[in-house]
Design an enzyme around this catalytic site. Structure first.
Site, short mmCIF file in Angstrom:
data_model
loop_
_atom_site.label_atom_id
_atom_site.label_comp_id
_atom_site.label_asym_id
_atom_site.label_seq_id
_atom_site.Cartn_x
_atom_site.Cartn_y
_atom_site.Cartn_z
CE LYS A 195 -2.06 -1.01 3.87
NZ LYS A 195 -1.28 -2.24 4.20
NE ARG A 247 -4.34 -0.87 9.94
CZ ARG A 247 -3.18 -0.35 9.55
NH1 ARG A 247 -3.15 0.64 8.71
NH2 ARG A 247 -2.08 -0.86 9.98
NE ARG A 305 7.88 -2.20 6.11
CZ ARG A 305 6.58 -2.10 6.29
NH1 ARG A 305 5.83 -1.51 5.36
NH2 ARG A 305 6.00 -2.59 7.36
NE ARG A 341 6.47 0.02 9.86
CZ ARG A 341 5.33 0.00 9.18
NH1 ARG A 341 5.24 0.64 8.02
NH2 ARG A 341 4.28 -0.62 9.64
NE ARG A 355 2.31 -4.54 11.16
CZ ARG A 355 3.29 -4.41 10.27
NH1 ARG A 355 4.47 -4.95 10.50
NH2 ARG A 355 3.09 -3.74 9.18
P1 AP5 Z 1 4.94 -1.52 1.77
O1 AP5 Z 1 4.58 -0.72 0.58
O2 AP5 Z 1 5.69 -0.84 2.87
O3 AP5 Z 1 3.64 -2.29 2.35
P2 AP5 Z 1 2.37 -1.74 3.12
O4 AP5 Z 1 1.18 -2.43 2.59
O5 AP5 Z 1 2.37 -0.25 3.14
O6 AP5 Z 1 2.70 -2.31 4.56
P3 AP5 Z 1 2.64 -1.64 6.00
O7 AP5 Z 1 3.31 -2.63 6.92
O8 AP5 Z 1 3.22 -0.25 6.02
O9 AP5 Z 1 1.17 -1.60 6.28
P4 AP5 Z 1 0.51 -1.51 7.62
O10 AP5 Z 1 -0.87 -1.27 7.19
O11 AP5 Z 1 0.72 -2.62 8.55
O12 AP5 Z 1 1.32 -0.33 8.36
P5 AP5 Z 1 0.91 1.14 8.77
O13 AP5 Z 1 2.12 1.97 8.70
O14 AP5 Z 1 -0.33 1.58 8.06
O15 AP5 Z 1 5.79 -2.78 1.26
C1 AP5 Z 1 6.32 -3.74 2.17
C2 AP5 Z 1 7.70 -4.19 1.65
O16 AP5 Z 1 7.53 -4.86 0.39
C3 AP5 Z 1 8.70 -3.05 1.38
O17 AP5 Z 1 9.98 -3.50 1.73
C4 AP5 Z 1 8.62 -2.81 -0.14
O18 AP5 Z 1 9.84 -2.34 -0.68
C5 AP5 Z 1 8.31 -4.22 -0.64
N1 AP5 Z 1 7.46 -4.23 -1.84
C6 AP5 Z 1 6.35 -3.48 -2.08
N2 AP5 Z 1 5.80 -3.81 -3.27
C7 AP5 Z 1 6.60 -4.81 -3.78
C8 AP5 Z 1 6.56 -5.59 -4.98
N3 AP5 Z 1 5.58 -5.43 -5.91
N4 AP5 Z 1 7.52 -6.53 -5.17
C9 AP5 Z 1 8.48 -6.72 -4.25
N5 AP5 Z 1 8.58 -6.01 -3.09
C10 AP5 Z 1 7.64 -5.08 -2.86
O19 AP5 Z 1 0.47 0.93 10.29
C11 AP5 Z 1 1.42 0.66 11.31
C12 AP5 Z 1 0.72 0.69 12.66
O20 AP5 Z 1 0.19 2.01 12.92
C13 AP5 Z 1 -0.51 -0.24 12.80
O21 AP5 Z 1 -0.12 -1.54 13.15
C14 AP5 Z 1 -1.31 0.48 13.90
O22 AP5 Z 1 -0.78 0.27 15.17
C15 AP5 Z 1 -1.11 1.95 13.53
N6 AP5 Z 1 -2.13 2.46 12.60
C16 AP5 Z 1 -1.89 2.97 11.34
N7 AP5 Z 1 -3.05 3.33 10.76
C17 AP5 Z 1 -4.04 3.04 11.65
C18 AP5 Z 1 -5.45 3.16 11.61
N8 AP5 Z 1 -6.07 3.65 10.55
N9 AP5 Z 1 -6.14 2.73 12.68
C19 AP5 Z 1 -5.54 2.24 13.78
N10 AP5 Z 1 -4.19 2.10 13.89
C20 AP5 Z 1 -3.44 2.50 12.82
#
Ligand code: AP5
Length: 222
Positions: free
Chosen positions: A18, A93, A133, A166, A177
């Site tokens: 994402k 979420r 990552r 991270r 998660r």
């Molecule tokens: P990446 O693009 O970073 O993946 P992502 O889907 O963004 O994964 P996240 O872990 O950031 O999502 P998340 O929803 O858990 O985290 P968030 O920060 O929102 O890609 C992942 C890896 O794959 C990278 O190394 C990339 O280079 C690689 N990659 C990507 N595409 C590729 C491809 N096609 N081929 C090969 N490699 C590839 O949330 C973190 C925390 O914050 C949550 O756990 C929660 O505690 C809190 N939080 C955030 N938002 C909320 C909310 N709305 N409500 C409540 N708590 C929240």
């Protein structure tokens, strides 16, 4: 630049890409990228009261409260640059957040939700992507030790900042998660499936391939 008007929601489990795709889509459309995860991490880094409270929750892999999240999103959506729409990454979420967003958009009398794109990926690949990552501490650029390594190990190609893992990308936290995603976030698929703008995109394959699929889905490519 695109003709796209309205908000785009990128939905999917942790690690499906994402954040990677939201940054590219922001370049393709000119719409700002709104990542609640990045906003929370910025609060943690700057040591605000909200950041202090969010830190432990995030490191455990649980979700921050709906009230806090809806508060920061509401504030961001009032900004001038959000008036044509934003790219939501990691929000909503929970069903409560999705309902809160609907009510917020009604109150703002601005653009609505143009598209909800669910990115899917199998669980083994999710774990491979998250465990490899690395993220730039300074600018937030996303790398992967195998799939998208920086030119110089540990250093961001874009700004020269330090790359780090991270805290929530440890194997036990990743598992938690994913479980939280199944319980709290996957019901959003049913919440949005009936919308004309709902689409599913395969997250397998190279970043540019996934980007092309999303561009096609959004009508950004003839
Ligand atoms: P990446 O693009 O970073 O993946 P992502 O889907 O963004 O994964 P996240 O872990 O950031 O999502 P998340 O929803 O858990 O985290 P968030 O920060 O929102 O890609 C992942 C890896 O794959 C990278 O190394 C990339 O280079 C690689 N990659 C990507 N595409 C590729 C491809 N096609 N081929 C090969 N490699 C590839 O949330 C973190 C925390 O914050 C949550 O756990 C929660 O505690 C809190 N939080 C955030 N938002 C909320 C909310 N709305 N409500 C409540 N708590 C929240």
């Amino acid at each position: 630049m695109s003709r796209l008007l309205g908000h785009v929601i990128l939905l999917g489990a942790p690690g499906v890409g994402k954040g990677t795709q939201a940054k590219l889509l922001a370049e393709d459309t000119g719409l700002p990228h709104l990542s609640t995860g990045d906003m929370l991490r910025a609060s943690v880094s700057s040591g605000t009261e909200m950041g202090r409270l969010a830190k432990a929750v995030m490191e455990s892999g649980a979700l921050v409260s709906d009230e806090v999240i809806l508060g920061i999103v509401a504030e961001r959506l009032r900004a001038e640059d959000a008036q044509n729409g934003v790219i939501f990454d990691g929000f909503p979420r929970t069903v409560k957040q999705a309902e809160g967003l609907d009510s917020l958009l009604r109150d703002l009398h601005g653009v609505g939700i143009a598209k909800v794109i669910r990115i899917s990926l199998d669980a083994d690949e999710i774990v491979r992507r998250l465990s490899g990552r690395r993220v730039c501490r300074a600018c937030g650029a996303i790398y992967h030790v195998l799939y998208h390594p920086p030119r110089q190990e540990g250093i961001c190609d874009l700004c020269g900042g330090q790359l780090e893992q991270r805290p929530d990308d440890q194997p036990s936290v990743i598992r938690h998660r994913l479980a939280v995603y199944e319980a709290e976030t996957s019901p959003l698929v049913d919440y949005y499936r009936h919308l004309p703008g709902y689409a599913e995109v395969d997250g397998q394959g190279e970043t540019e391939q996934v980007r092309e699929r999303i561009r096609l889905t959004l009508g950004l490519k003839e």
